[in-house]
Design a protein around this motif. Structure first.
Motif, PDB file in Angstrom:
ATOM      1  N   LEU A   1      17.026  -0.817   8.131  1.00  0.00           N
ATOM      2  CA  LEU A   1      15.833  -1.727   8.082  1.00  0.00           C
ATOM      3  C   LEU A   1      15.195  -2.303   9.405  1.00  0.00           C
ATOM      4  O   LEU A   1      13.849  -2.132   9.508  1.00  0.00           O
ATOM      5  CB  LEU A   1      16.150  -3.052   7.398  1.00  0.00           C
ATOM      6  CG  LEU A   1      16.856  -3.119   5.805  1.00  0.00           C
ATOM      7  CD1 LEU A   1      16.975  -4.085   4.973  1.00  0.00           C
ATOM      8  CD2 LEU A   1      15.502  -2.344   4.712  1.00  0.00           C
ATOM      9  N   ALA A   2      16.044  -2.526  10.511  1.00  0.00           N
ATOM     10  CA  ALA A   2      15.684  -2.679  11.727  1.00  0.00           C
ATOM     11  C   ALA A   2      14.985  -1.425  12.349  1.00  0.00           C
ATOM     12  O   ALA A   2      13.696  -1.402  13.023  1.00  0.00           O
ATOM     13  CB  ALA A   2      16.590  -3.078  12.599  1.00  0.00           C
ATOM     14  N   GLY A   3      15.492  -0.380  11.895  1.00  0.00           N
ATOM     15  CA  GLY A   3      14.859   1.099  12.411  1.00  0.00           C
ATOM     16  C   GLY A   3      13.554   1.375  11.855  1.00  0.00           C
ATOM     17  O   GLY A   3      12.723   1.798  12.550  1.00  0.00           O
ATOM     18  N   VAL A   4      13.397   0.976  10.530  1.00  0.00           N
ATOM     19  CA  VAL A   4      12.318   1.046   9.803  1.00  0.00           C
ATOM     20  C   VAL A   4      10.979   0.523  10.608  1.00  0.00           C
ATOM     21  O   VAL A   4       9.815   0.811  10.630  1.00  0.00           O
ATOM     22  CB  VAL A   4      12.089   0.776   8.517  1.00  0.00           C
ATOM     23  CG1 VAL A   4      10.646   1.005   7.732  1.00  0.00           C
ATOM     24  CG2 VAL A   4      13.215   1.964   7.741  1.00  0.00           C
ATOM     25  N   GLY A   5      11.489  -0.855  10.864  1.00  0.00           N
ATOM     26  CA  GLY A   5      10.533  -1.880  11.773  1.00  0.00           C
ATOM     27  C   GLY A   5      10.179  -0.961  13.095  1.00  0.00           C
ATOM     28  O   GLY A   5       9.021  -1.269  13.484  1.00  0.00           O
ATOM     29  N   GLU A   6      11.350  -0.581  13.698  1.00  0.00           N
ATOM     30  CA  GLU A   6      11.122   0.082  15.206  1.00  0.00           C
ATOM     31  C   GLU A   6       9.925   0.993  14.684  1.00  0.00           C
ATOM     32  O   GLU A   6       9.196   1.418  15.717  1.00  0.00           O
ATOM     33  CB  GLU A   6      12.179   0.599  15.431  1.00  0.00           C
ATOM     34  CG  GLU A   6      12.060   1.434  16.908  1.00  0.00           C
ATOM     35  CD  GLU A   6      13.369   1.989  17.223  1.00  0.00           C
ATOM     36  OE1 GLU A   6      13.552   2.986  18.266  1.00  0.00           O
ATOM     37  OE2 GLU A   6      14.755   1.728  16.445  1.00  0.00           O
ATOM     38  N   GLY A   7      10.253   1.982  13.926  1.00  0.00           N
ATOM     39  CA  GLY A   7       9.237   3.233  13.778  1.00  0.00           C
ATOM     40  C   GLY A   7       7.929   2.860  13.255  1.00  0.00           C
ATOM     41  O   GLY A   7       6.947   3.660  13.797  1.00  0.00           O
TER      42      GLY A   7
ATOM     43  N   ALA B   1      16.529   8.548  10.434  1.00  0.00           N
ATOM     44  CA  ALA B   1      17.218   8.845  11.686  1.00  0.00           C
ATOM     45  C   ALA B   1      18.498   7.972  11.981  1.00  0.00           C
ATOM     46  O   ALA B   1      19.554   8.312  12.566  1.00  0.00           O
ATOM     47  CB  ALA B   1      16.159   8.622  13.176  1.00  0.00           C
ATOM     48  N   TYR B   2      18.315   6.563  11.710  1.00  0.00           N
ATOM     49  CA  TYR B   2      19.582   5.577  11.724  1.00  0.00           C
ATOM     50  C   TYR B   2      20.487   5.976  10.822  1.00  0.00           C
ATOM     51  O   TYR B   2      21.771   5.843  11.212  1.00  0.00           O
ATOM     52  CB  TYR B   2      18.824   4.049  11.580  1.00  0.00           C
ATOM     53  CG  TYR B   2      18.419   3.691  12.632  1.00  0.00           C
ATOM     54  CD1 TYR B   2      19.272   2.775  13.577  1.00  0.00           C
ATOM     55  CD2 TYR B   2      17.164   3.785  13.197  1.00  0.00           C
ATOM     56  CE1 TYR B   2      18.889   2.115  14.774  1.00  0.00           C
ATOM     57  CE2 TYR B   2      16.886   3.108  14.548  1.00  0.00           C
ATOM     58  CZ  TYR B   2      17.596   2.217  15.231  1.00  0.00           C
ATOM     59  OH  TYR B   2      17.237   1.838  16.276  1.00  0.00           O
ATOM     60  N   ILE B   3      20.141   6.211   9.598  1.00  0.00           N
ATOM     61  CA  ILE B   3      21.155   6.993   8.509  1.00  0.00           C
ATOM     62  C   ILE B   3      21.911   8.207   9.077  1.00  0.00           C
ATOM     63  O   ILE B   3      23.401   8.152   9.236  1.00  0.00           O
ATOM     64  CB  ILE B   3      20.674   7.202   7.521  1.00  0.00           C
ATOM     65  CG1 ILE B   3      20.018   5.932   6.563  1.00  0.00           C
ATOM     66  CG2 ILE B   3      21.743   7.880   6.329  1.00  0.00           C
ATOM     67  CD1 ILE B   3      19.218   6.169   5.486  1.00  0.00           C
ATOM     68  N   LEU B   4      21.229   9.223   9.685  1.00  0.00           N
ATOM     69  CA  LEU B   4      21.868  10.460  10.111  1.00  0.00           C
ATOM     70  C   LEU B   4      22.786  10.092  11.321  1.00  0.00           C
ATOM     71  O   LEU B   4      23.822  10.668  11.486  1.00  0.00           O
ATOM     72  CB  LEU B   4      20.758  11.228  10.438  1.00  0.00           C
ATOM     73  CG  LEU B   4      20.002  11.578   9.182  1.00  0.00           C
ATOM     74  CD1 LEU B   4      18.879  12.752   9.965  1.00  0.00           C
ATOM     75  CD2 LEU B   4      20.729  12.550   8.423  1.00  0.00           C
ATOM     76  N   GLY B   5      22.233   9.151  12.287  1.00  0.00           N
ATOM     77  CA  GLY B   5      22.990   8.720  13.357  1.00  0.00           C
ATOM     78  C   GLY B   5      24.229   7.721  13.307  1.00  0.00           C
ATOM     79  O   GLY B   5      25.287   8.130  14.133  1.00  0.00           O
ATOM     80  N   MET B   6      24.222   6.985  12.101  1.00  0.00           N
ATOM     81  CA  MET B   6      25.338   6.274  12.067  1.00  0.00           C
ATOM     82  C   MET B   6      26.363   6.683  10.902  1.00  0.00           C
ATOM     83  O   MET B   6      27.539   6.544  11.051  1.00  0.00           O
ATOM     84  CB  MET B   6      24.895   4.785  11.550  1.00  0.00           C
ATOM     85  CG  MET B   6      23.899   4.081  12.487  1.00  0.00           C
ATOM     86  SD  MET B   6      23.540   2.269  11.827  1.00  0.00           S
ATOM     87  CE  MET B   6      25.023   1.532  11.762  1.00  0.00           C
ATOM     88  N   THR B   7      26.082   7.611  10.227  1.00  0.00           N
ATOM     89  CA  THR B   7      27.029   8.109   9.233  1.00  0.00           C
ATOM     90  C   THR B   7      28.116   8.943   9.776  1.00  0.00           C
ATOM     91  O   THR B   7      29.350   8.563   9.309  1.00  0.00           O
ATOM     92  CB  THR B   7      26.229   9.267   8.526  1.00  0.00           C
ATOM     93  OG1 THR B   7      25.245   8.531   7.564  1.00  0.00           O
ATOM     94  CG2 THR B   7      27.152   9.940   7.307  1.00  0.00           C
TER      95      THR B   7
END
Length: 230
Positions: A73-79, A113-119
Motif C-alpha cells: 500500500l505504501a509502495g502504491v502511494g510512492e508510485g 514491484a514491492y510484492i516481487l521484491g518481498m516475496t
C-alpha cells in the motif's frame, strides 16, 4: 485525399508536441524523479519501520503477511507520487498525455514491484523450499521486478513515442542501480537502531535512488523525445 489528410493530422496530434529536449529535458526529469522519490519513498520509509515497531510492541512479532500488505500500500502511494512528478515534465513534451494514465500505471507497477521484491525473503524462511529453487525464484522475480515499472509506463508511452520499447530496457538498467542505494544503506543499519534512524536513512537513500533512476532514464527519454526531421 481529405481522409488521408485527416488521418495524418490525427496521427500528428498524438505525437510529441515539439519542445526541444536535450539537457533541459534531462535536468527536469532528474529533478522530478528525485523529488518524486523524496516525497514518495518517504511513505514506505516511514510506515514500514513504524508498523514493525508497533507490531513488535503489541504482538511481540512482525507477521510477514501484514508487513507485505502495509509495504505494498505504501509502495502504491510512492508510485503515484513518482508518476505525478514525472508527468509534470512529460506534459511539456507530450501535451496530449493524461496524467491519470501515467500515474495509474506507475502506482500499480510500484505495488507489484514491492510484492516481487518481498516475496523471496518471505519464502526464505520456509524449510519446504530448497536453496536451488529459492535461487531460481530470486532470479525470475528479480527480472520481473526491474522491468515492472518500465513495462507499465511503456504501455502509455508507446501511444506517443516511436521506439518506446527502449524505455523498458532503460528502466531495467536504472532500477537495479537505484534500488542498490536503499538496499545497502538500510542493510548497514543495526537492527536495534531507533525507528527515527531507519526513517531518516530510508528517506535519504530514496532521494539518491531517485537521482540515479532519473539520470539513467532521463538519457533514454531525451533520446526518445529528440526532434526528428520529417
Amino acid at each position: 485525399m481529405s481522409e488521408t489528410v485527416a488521418q495524418i493530422s490525427s496521427y500528428e496530434e498524438t505525437q510529441v508536441q515539439s519542445k526541444p529536449g536535450g539537457w533541459g529535458l534531462w535536468w527536469r526529469w532528474v529533478l522530478a524523479t528525485t523529488a518524486g522519490e523524496l516525497l514518495g519513498f518517504a511513505a514506505p520509509a516511514t510506515v514500514v519501520p513504524l508498523a514493525a515497531w508497533v507490531m513488535t510492541e503489541i504482538l511481540g512479532t512482525v507477521p510477514d503477511s501484514a508487513m507485505l500488505v502495509i509495504a505494498v500500500l505504501a509502495g502504491v502511494g510512492e508510485g503515484a507520487v513518482l508518476g505525478f512528478a514525472q508527468w509534470l515534465v512529460l506534459r511539456r513534451y507530450i501535451q496530449s498525455m493524461a496524467w491519470r494514465d501515467w500515474v495509474l500505471v506507475t502506482a500499480l507497477a510500484a505495488g507489484v514491484a514491492y510484492i516481487l521484491g518481498m516475496t523471496p525473503s518471505m519464502l526464505a524462511d520456509s524449510t519446504a523450499i530448497s536453496p536451488a529453487v529459492l535461487i531460481a525464484i530470486w532470479i525470475v522475480l528479480g527480472a520481473l521486478l526491474v522491468c515492472s515499472i518500465g513495462f507499465a509506463q511503456w504501455l502509455v508511452l508507446r501511444r506517443y513515442v516511436q521506439k518506446a520499447g527502449w524505455w523498458v530496457l532503460a528502466n531495467a538498467l536504472a532500477w537495479p542501480l537505484g534500488l542498490a542505494v536503499p538496499f545497502i544503506a538500510l542493510t548497514a543499519i543495526p537492527d536495534a537502531s531507533p525507528v527515527a534512524v531507519w526513517v531518516l536513512v530510508g528517506i535519504a537513500s530514496g532521494v539518491l535512488m531517485g537521482a540515479v533512476v532519473g539520470a539513467v532514464t532521463g538519457i533514454a527519454l531525451a533520446w526518445l523525445l529528440r526532434p526528428r526531421s520529417s
